[in-house]
Design an enzyme around this catalytic site. Sequence first.
Site, PDB file in Angstrom:
ATOM      1  N   LYS A   1       0.871  -1.031  -0.057  1.00 25.21           N
ATOM      2  CA  LYS A   1      -0.206   0.109  -0.084  1.00 25.21           C
ATOM      3  C   LYS A   1       0.822   1.346   0.014  1.00 25.21           C
ATOM      4  CE  LYS A   1      -2.300  -0.990   3.755  1.00 25.21           C
ATOM      5  NZ  LYS A   1      -1.632  -2.301   4.265  1.00 25.21           N
ATOM      6  N   ARG A  38      -9.801   0.574   8.323  1.00 22.15           N
ATOM      7  CA  ARG A  38      -9.385  -0.766   8.854  1.00 22.15           C
ATOM      8  C   ARG A  38     -10.286  -1.502   9.602  1.00 22.15           C
ATOM      9  NH1 ARG A  38      -3.456   0.591   8.447  1.00 22.15           N
ATOM     10  NH2 ARG A  38      -2.243  -1.391   8.854  1.00 22.15           N
ATOM     11  N   ARG A  86      12.132  -5.572   5.402  1.00 16.91           N
ATOM     12  CA  ARG A  86      11.790  -4.004   5.705  1.00 16.91           C
ATOM     13  C   ARG A  86      12.448  -3.896   7.256  1.00 16.91           C
ATOM     14  NH1 ARG A  86       6.526  -0.951   4.956  1.00 16.91           N
ATOM     15  NH2 ARG A  86       5.838  -1.877   6.688  1.00 16.91           N
ATOM     16  N   ARG A 109      11.448   0.602  12.440  1.00 16.82           N
ATOM     17  CA  ARG A 109       9.695   0.394  12.855  1.00 16.82           C
ATOM     18  C   ARG A 109      10.116  -0.727  13.654  1.00 16.82           C
ATOM     19  NH1 ARG A 109       5.222   0.931   8.315  1.00 16.82           N
ATOM     20  NH2 ARG A 109       4.485  -0.489   9.763  1.00 16.82           N
ATOM     21  N   ARG A 149      -0.063  -8.555  13.599  1.00 14.53           N
ATOM     22  CA  ARG A 149      -0.713  -7.486  12.341  1.00 14.53           C
ATOM     23  C   ARG A 149      -1.644  -8.323  11.526  1.00 14.53           C
ATOM     24  NH1 ARG A 149       4.664  -4.896  10.899  1.00 14.53           N
ATOM     25  NH2 ARG A 149       3.552  -3.694   9.405  1.00 14.53           N
TER      26      ARG A 149
HETATM   27  P1  B4P Z   1       4.020  -1.945   2.207  1.00 17.05           P
HETATM   28  O1  B4P Z   1       3.266  -3.043   1.711  1.00 17.05           O
HETATM   29  O2  B4P Z   1       4.146  -0.736   1.276  1.00 17.05           O
HETATM   30  O3  B4P Z   1       3.588  -1.449   3.648  1.00 17.05           O
HETATM   31  P2  B4P Z   1       2.093  -1.208   3.980  1.00 17.05           P
HETATM   32  O4  B4P Z   1       1.278  -2.171   3.455  1.00 17.05           O
HETATM   33  O5  B4P Z   1       1.903   0.145   3.814  1.00 17.05           O
HETATM   34  O6  B4P Z   1       2.507  -1.455   5.637  1.00 17.05           O
HETATM   35  P3  B4P Z   1       1.585  -1.537   7.085  1.00 17.05           P
HETATM   36  O7  B4P Z   1      -0.050  -2.083   6.646  1.00 17.05           O
HETATM   37  O8  B4P Z   1       2.305  -2.452   7.940  1.00 17.05           O
HETATM   38  O9  B4P Z   1       1.655  -0.011   7.405  1.00 17.05           O
HETATM   39  P4  B4P Z   1       0.644   1.071   8.096  1.00 17.05           P
HETATM   40  O10 B4P Z   1       1.844   2.140   8.197  1.00 17.05           O
HETATM   41  O11 B4P Z   1      -0.630   1.276   7.502  1.00 17.05           O
HETATM   42  O12 B4P Z   1       5.680  -2.106   2.321  1.00 17.05           O
HETATM   43  C1  B4P Z   1       6.089  -3.347   3.013  1.00 17.05           C
HETATM   44  C2  B4P Z   1       7.223  -3.899   2.295  1.00 17.05           C
HETATM   45  O13 B4P Z   1       7.347  -4.545   1.021  1.00 17.05           O
HETATM   46  C3  B4P Z   1       8.366  -2.728   1.933  1.00 17.05           C
HETATM   47  O14 B4P Z   1       9.790  -2.980   2.378  1.00 17.05           O
HETATM   48  C4  B4P Z   1       8.284  -2.858   0.255  1.00 17.05           C
HETATM   49  O15 B4P Z   1       9.465  -2.328  -0.206  1.00 17.05           O
HETATM   50  C5  B4P Z   1       8.011  -4.201   0.179  1.00 17.05           C
HETATM   51  N1  B4P Z   1       7.303  -4.477  -1.121  1.00 17.05           N
HETATM   52  C6  B4P Z   1       6.311  -3.765  -1.630  1.00 17.05           C
HETATM   53  N2  B4P Z   1       5.841  -3.997  -2.681  1.00 17.05           N
HETATM   54  C7  B4P Z   1       6.497  -5.012  -3.107  1.00 17.05           C
HETATM   55  C8  B4P Z   1       6.641  -5.901  -4.139  1.00 17.05           C
HETATM   56  N3  B4P Z   1       5.961  -5.958  -5.254  1.00 17.05           N
HETATM   57  N4  B4P Z   1       7.668  -7.059  -4.171  1.00 17.05           N
HETATM   58  C9  B4P Z   1       8.531  -7.122  -3.064  1.00 17.05           C
HETATM   59  N5  B4P Z   1       8.454  -6.172  -2.134  1.00 17.05           N
HETATM   60  C10 B4P Z   1       7.661  -5.458  -1.974  1.00 17.05           C
HETATM   61  O16 B4P Z   1       0.147   0.616   9.547  1.00 17.05           O
HETATM   62  C11 B4P Z   1       1.215   0.380  10.732  1.00 17.05           C
HETATM   63  C12 B4P Z   1       0.260   0.175  11.938  1.00 17.05           C
HETATM   64  O17 B4P Z   1      -0.513   1.506  12.240  1.00 17.05           O
HETATM   65  C13 B4P Z   1      -0.801  -0.882  12.046  1.00 17.05           C
HETATM   66  O18 B4P Z   1      -0.368  -2.137  12.525  1.00 17.05           O
HETATM   67  C14 B4P Z   1      -1.800  -0.222  13.296  1.00 17.05           C
HETATM   68  O19 B4P Z   1      -1.019  -0.354  14.377  1.00 17.05           O
HETATM   69  C15 B4P Z   1      -1.628   1.306  12.892  1.00 17.05           C
HETATM   70  N6  B4P Z   1      -2.649   1.885  12.049  1.00 17.05           N
HETATM   71  C16 B4P Z   1      -2.398   2.479  10.747  1.00 17.05           C
HETATM   72  N7  B4P Z   1      -3.908   2.862  10.321  1.00 17.05           N
HETATM   73  C17 B4P Z   1      -4.754   2.385  11.363  1.00 17.05           C
HETATM   74  C18 B4P Z   1      -6.117   2.386  11.211  1.00 17.05           C
HETATM   75  N8  B4P Z   1      -6.750   2.872  10.258  1.00 17.05           N
HETATM   76  N9  B4P Z   1      -6.739   1.982  12.536  1.00 17.05           N
HETATM   77  C19 B4P Z   1      -5.868   1.535  13.393  1.00 17.05           C
HETATM   78  N10 B4P Z   1      -4.702   1.418  13.506  1.00 17.05           N
HETATM   79  C20 B4P Z   1      -4.197   1.843  12.258  1.00 17.05           C
END
Ligand code: B4P
Length: 194
Positions: free
Chosen positions: A14, A89, A128, A134, A146
């Site tokens: 995402k 979420r 990552r 993080r 998670r």
């Molecule tokens: P991403 O996949 O981009 O990470 P994300 O989904 O944005 O992460 P996440 O859901 O954990 O984070 P958030 O900040 O929303 O990247 C992951 C890795 O994969 C990276 O290293 C990237 O390089 C790699 N990658 C990507 N695409 C790839 C591909 N095609 N091939 C190989 N590698 C690839 O949430 C963090 C925390 O915040 C939650 O756990 C929660 O505690 C809180 N939170 C956030 N929003 C919330 C909400 N609405 N309600 C309640 N809590 C919330």
Amino acid sequence: MFNLILFGPPGSGKGTQSEKLIAKYNFKHLSTGDLLRSEIARKTSLGLDAKKIMDRGELVPDEVVIGMISSALESNPDAVGFLFDGFPRTCAQAEALDKLLALKNMSINVMLALNVTEEELVKRLLKRGETSDRPDDNNEQVIRTRIQEYHKKTSIVADHYKKSNKVVMIKGEGSINDIFEGLTKEIDSRIKNK
Ligand code: B4P
């Protein structure tokens, strides 16, 4: 105005794809994860409370994230559209978002849902974790929590938008550019038909 939800489990890409989408379409990026991490970095009381929850891999309370999104919508009246990343979420967050958008005569145009296997998610997040500061990416148990939170509370959010035919599944494995192409194809066809 075009409003999009980028949906998927933690590690599904995402954040990665959001960066490319905002560069192409100029959407206002609203990532609740980034907003929370910025509160943590500034050591606000909201951030200090959220940090404990996020470090365990659990979801922050609905009222906290809904409040953050509400003020972000208020402070961006000139946006060409919003890209919601990591929000909603929970079903309560989805209902609150619909209400906030309706107050502004807006709605969600599409939810693009990235589909990635659990083993690939764990692999990406641990990788990552090797370089990011993080804490929630450093520990496999936290990563699994998670993903469990996602299955328990978040995956059903897609059903909310399925009722109005707004969900499109996108293959989330493969090269970042191929996945990006899959996303832009869906967005472009909808922008054209608006
Ligand atoms: P991403 O996949 O981009 O990470 P994300 O989904 O944005 O992460 P996440 O859901 O954990 O984070 P958030 O900040 O929303 O990247 C992951 C890795 O994969 C990276 O290293 C990237 O390089 C790699 N990658 C990507 N695409 C790839 C591909 N095609 N091939 C190989 N590698 C690839 O949430 C963090 C925390 O915040 C939650 O756990 C929660 O505690 C809180 N939170 C956030 N929003 C919330 C909400 N609405 N309600 C309640 N809590 C919330």
